[in-house]
Design an enzyme around this catalytic site. Sequence first.
Site, PDB file in Angstrom:
ATOM      1  N   TYR A  77       1.808  10.869  15.876  1.00  0.00           N
ATOM      2  CA  TYR A  77       1.924  11.165  14.447  1.00  0.00           C
ATOM      3  C   TYR A  77       2.290   9.901  13.661  1.00  0.00           C
ATOM      4  O   TYR A  77       1.711   9.590  12.623  1.00  0.00           O
ATOM      5  CB  TYR A  77       2.977  12.262  14.210  1.00  0.00           C
ATOM      6  N   THR A 131       7.109   9.128   3.373  1.00  0.00           N
ATOM      7  CA  THR A 131       6.511   9.606   4.622  1.00  0.00           C
ATOM      8  C   THR A 131       6.982  11.031   4.865  1.00  0.00           C
ATOM      9  O   THR A 131       8.151  11.343   4.667  1.00  0.00           O
ATOM     10  CB  THR A 131       6.888   8.702   5.824  1.00  0.00           C
ATOM     11  N   GLY A 132       6.051  11.864   5.285  1.00  0.00           N
ATOM     12  CA  GLY A 132       6.372  13.265   5.520  1.00  0.00           C
ATOM     13  C   GLY A 132       6.706  13.522   6.974  1.00  0.00           C
ATOM     14  O   GLY A 132       6.445  12.693   7.851  1.00  0.00           O
ATOM     15  N   SER A 159       9.069  11.914   0.075  1.00  0.00           N
ATOM     16  CA  SER A 159       7.790  12.634   0.090  1.00  0.00           C
ATOM     17  C   SER A 159       7.963  14.125  -0.192  1.00  0.00           C
ATOM     18  O   SER A 159       8.962  14.732   0.199  1.00  0.00           O
ATOM     19  CB  SER A 159       7.145  12.466   1.479  1.00  0.00           C
ATOM     20  N   ARG A 217      -7.347  12.693  11.935  1.00  0.00           N
ATOM     21  CA  ARG A 217      -6.442  11.977  12.859  1.00  0.00           C
ATOM     22  C   ARG A 217      -6.595  12.568  14.253  1.00  0.00           C
ATOM     23  O   ARG A 217      -5.831  13.410  14.689  1.00  0.00           O
ATOM     24  CB  ARG A 217      -5.012  12.081  12.348  1.00  0.00           C
ATOM     25  N   HIS A 328      -3.022   4.813   2.736  1.00  0.00           N
ATOM     26  CA  HIS A 328      -2.180   5.793   3.428  1.00  0.00           C
ATOM     27  C   HIS A 328      -1.865   5.351   4.854  1.00  0.00           C
ATOM     28  O   HIS A 328      -1.827   6.150   5.794  1.00  0.00           O
ATOM     29  CB  HIS A 328      -2.893   7.148   3.451  1.00  0.00           C
ATOM     30  N   ARG A 383       5.871   2.439   8.168  1.00  0.00           N
ATOM     31  CA  ARG A 383       6.272   2.493   9.575  1.00  0.00           C
ATOM     32  C   ARG A 383       7.459   1.586   9.889  1.00  0.00           C
ATOM     33  O   ARG A 383       8.293   1.949  10.733  1.00  0.00           O
ATOM     34  CB  ARG A 383       5.074   2.137  10.466  1.00  0.00           C
TER      35      ARG A 383
HETATM   36  C1  LIG Z   1       4.189   8.902   9.498  1.00  0.00           C
HETATM   37  C2  LIG Z   1       3.647   8.686   8.121  1.00  0.00           C
HETATM   38  C3  LIG Z   1       3.723   9.698   7.180  1.00  0.00           C
HETATM   39  C4  LIG Z   1       3.246   9.497   5.876  1.00  0.00           C
HETATM   40  N1  LIG Z   1       3.398  10.483   4.941  1.00  0.00           N
HETATM   41  C5  LIG Z   1       3.066  10.230   3.650  1.00  0.00           C
HETATM   42  C6  LIG Z   1       3.371  11.175   2.629  1.00  0.00           C
HETATM   43  O1  LIG Z   1       3.940  12.231   2.888  1.00  0.00           O
HETATM   44  N2  LIG Z   1       3.013  10.864   1.358  1.00  0.00           N
HETATM   45  C7  LIG Z   1       2.397   9.682   1.026  1.00  0.00           C
HETATM   46  O2  LIG Z   1       2.093   9.445  -0.136  1.00  0.00           O
HETATM   47  N3  LIG Z   1       2.125   8.762   1.976  1.00  0.00           N
HETATM   48  C8  LIG Z   1       2.459   9.000   3.266  1.00  0.00           C
HETATM   49  N4  LIG Z   1       2.229   8.047   4.220  1.00  0.00           N
HETATM   50  C9  LIG Z   1       1.678   6.725   3.816  1.00  0.00           C
HETATM   51  C10 LIG Z   1       2.819   5.772   3.450  1.00  0.00           C
HETATM   52  O3  LIG Z   1       3.401   6.135   2.223  1.00  0.00           O
HETATM   53  C11 LIG Z   1       2.351   4.316   3.333  1.00  0.00           C
HETATM   54  O4  LIG Z   1       1.317   4.240   2.393  1.00  0.00           O
HETATM   55  C12 LIG Z   1       1.893   3.731   4.667  1.00  0.00           C
HETATM   56  O5  LIG Z   1       2.769   4.125   5.693  1.00  0.00           O
HETATM   57  C13 LIG Z   1       1.854   2.222   4.580  1.00  0.00           C
HETATM   58  O6  LIG Z   1       1.471   1.660   5.793  1.00  0.00           O
HETATM   59  P1  LIG Z   1       2.522   1.094   6.879  1.00  0.00           P
HETATM   60  O7  LIG Z   1       3.011   2.281   7.630  1.00  0.00           O
HETATM   61  O8  LIG Z   1       1.697   0.184   7.707  1.00  0.00           O
HETATM   62  O9  LIG Z   1       3.627   0.405   6.124  1.00  0.00           O
HETATM   63  C14 LIG Z   1       2.660   8.243   5.530  1.00  0.00           C
HETATM   64  C15 LIG Z   1       2.589   7.236   6.491  1.00  0.00           C
HETATM   65  C16 LIG Z   1       3.077   7.445   7.770  1.00  0.00           C
HETATM   66  C17 LIG Z   1       3.009   6.318   8.764  1.00  0.00           C
END
Ligand SMILES: Cc1cc2nc3c(=O)[nH]c(=O)nc-3n(C[C@H](O)[C@H](O)[C@H](O)COP(=O)(O)O)c2cc1C
Length: 447
Positions: A77, A131-132, A159, A217, A328, A383
């Site tokens: 995930y 992140t959710g 989130s 995914r 994302h 992350r």
């Molecule tokens: C585990 C996970 C959950 C995420 N959930 C959301 C979310 O709920 N809402 C959202 O706008 N972006 C979500 N994202 C995207 C992040 O806000 C962000 O754009 C992304 O993690 C950036 O990349 P990085 O993980 O390489 O820093 C999620 C990313 C990850 C890795």
Amino acid sequence: MLHRKSSFCKCPAAFASPSRFFVRWRVMTFTQHHSTAQLDDHPRRRYYSGGNLDRVQSIEDLRARTHRLMPRLVLEYLEGGSGEEATLARERAAFADWRFVPHTLVDEHDRSVARDILGREAAMPLLIAPTGLNGIMRRHADIALAQGAASAGVPFVQSTMSNERMEDVAKVKGLRHWWQLYVFGGNEIWQSLVDRAHDAGCEALVLTTNSQIFGQREWYARTRMNQTMPSVPTVLNAAAHPRWIATTLNRGMPDFANVIDYIPKDKRGFFQSAFWIRSQMPKTLSWDHVARIRDRWKRPFFLKGLLHPHDIRRAMESGVDGVILGSHGGRQGDWTVSALDMLPTAREIVGDSMALYMSGGIRRGTDILKAVALGADAVLAGRAPLYGLCAAGADGVAKALDLLRAEMMNELGQMGAKSMDSLNPDILVRARDLPLQLPKSAVGGQG
Ligand SMILES: Cc1cc2nc3c(=O)[nH]c(=O)nc-3n(C[C@H](O)[C@H](O)[C@H](O)COP(=O)(O)O)c2cc1C
């Protein structure tokens, strides 16, 4: 993505007992590092994956500990991307396309990586990205992320799919709290979330625009038998992670605390809720929604997940206060460009008219310096702080942010720059343009 090639130690002690064998195998599988500094993999290098945060050197160490502690379900995930994971790969590779051309003999003693975010100083130009489902990494994860952000002096974007009520997160002392909005279900849901975010004192609202259709995914999907049931190997693998069970599931699976009341009673299980919410996301989300949200929310308002120049221009006309470029974390469309790829163009389009942030692939202080030099006012990291969370809760989040800040401070000095505002594209060159061929006039040549 998750596995590094194992080069299991031939040392007989490793085989002394089955449990020692197992621990050793896992640590070595996940922590190896390969580099040009080694000759035929020698000396053997491993990331630090232990629990002493003083010994952690980089985000990769926190990631190594994450891989040691978390079961496969969580790792897929957290780490995974969509489709072939081509966007995910590009998000890191894009940074490698740029090299610094440092200045030297510059007085560096009072340099600073602080930067204004919405008119208030932040310790660095970084926000914790929304992140959710963080609750499957650790109990009260969203509170821990908020505490880590507050102690590091940067905002936390919570989130809609988080597992802690926004009103509870808002109580974290010193927090700069932003709210990320997913639009799903009827209008009354987003309207009530926006009103609650206002009442909870959230400083800004972020509408995520690129997730109405859930990304493919497939690696995450392979951990489940169907939408709501993990596969048997996934369950067995989870059972082999007692520490994760103790720190995460001691009171059962988390719920989607901010939206649970909107979910039908028979769909409130963890996986059921997530899939139900996804099924309720209107595929008609449009600039009309942006206008209506803009009307209701009077504080700073950002659009997240834009990449196309046309959409960036459109955002300027829509009256929002800023855009967050990104894909994302490589979890939505596959084979897209990364936010970093689009930054120079986006800066050219927006000029000084609104804030320009980016997210995707931030793991190092140098990544943030490159993004700022190419035009970002700030970056969002997803992350990197989550690895800190998985490794050591709120302290781990603070450690991840401290590492990024310390790396920035050091590298800013190495580049002969003194502040975020002094960074510009002149300090970078595209690797493909090397060796540099400058006109003689540009280097002050005598002819
Ligand atoms: C585990 C996970 C959950 C995420 N959930 C959301 C979310 O709920 N809402 C959202 O706008 N972006 C979500 N994202 C995207 C992040 O806000 C962000 O754009 C992304 O993690 C950036 O990349 P990085 O993980 O390489 O820093 C999620 C990313 C990850 C890795």
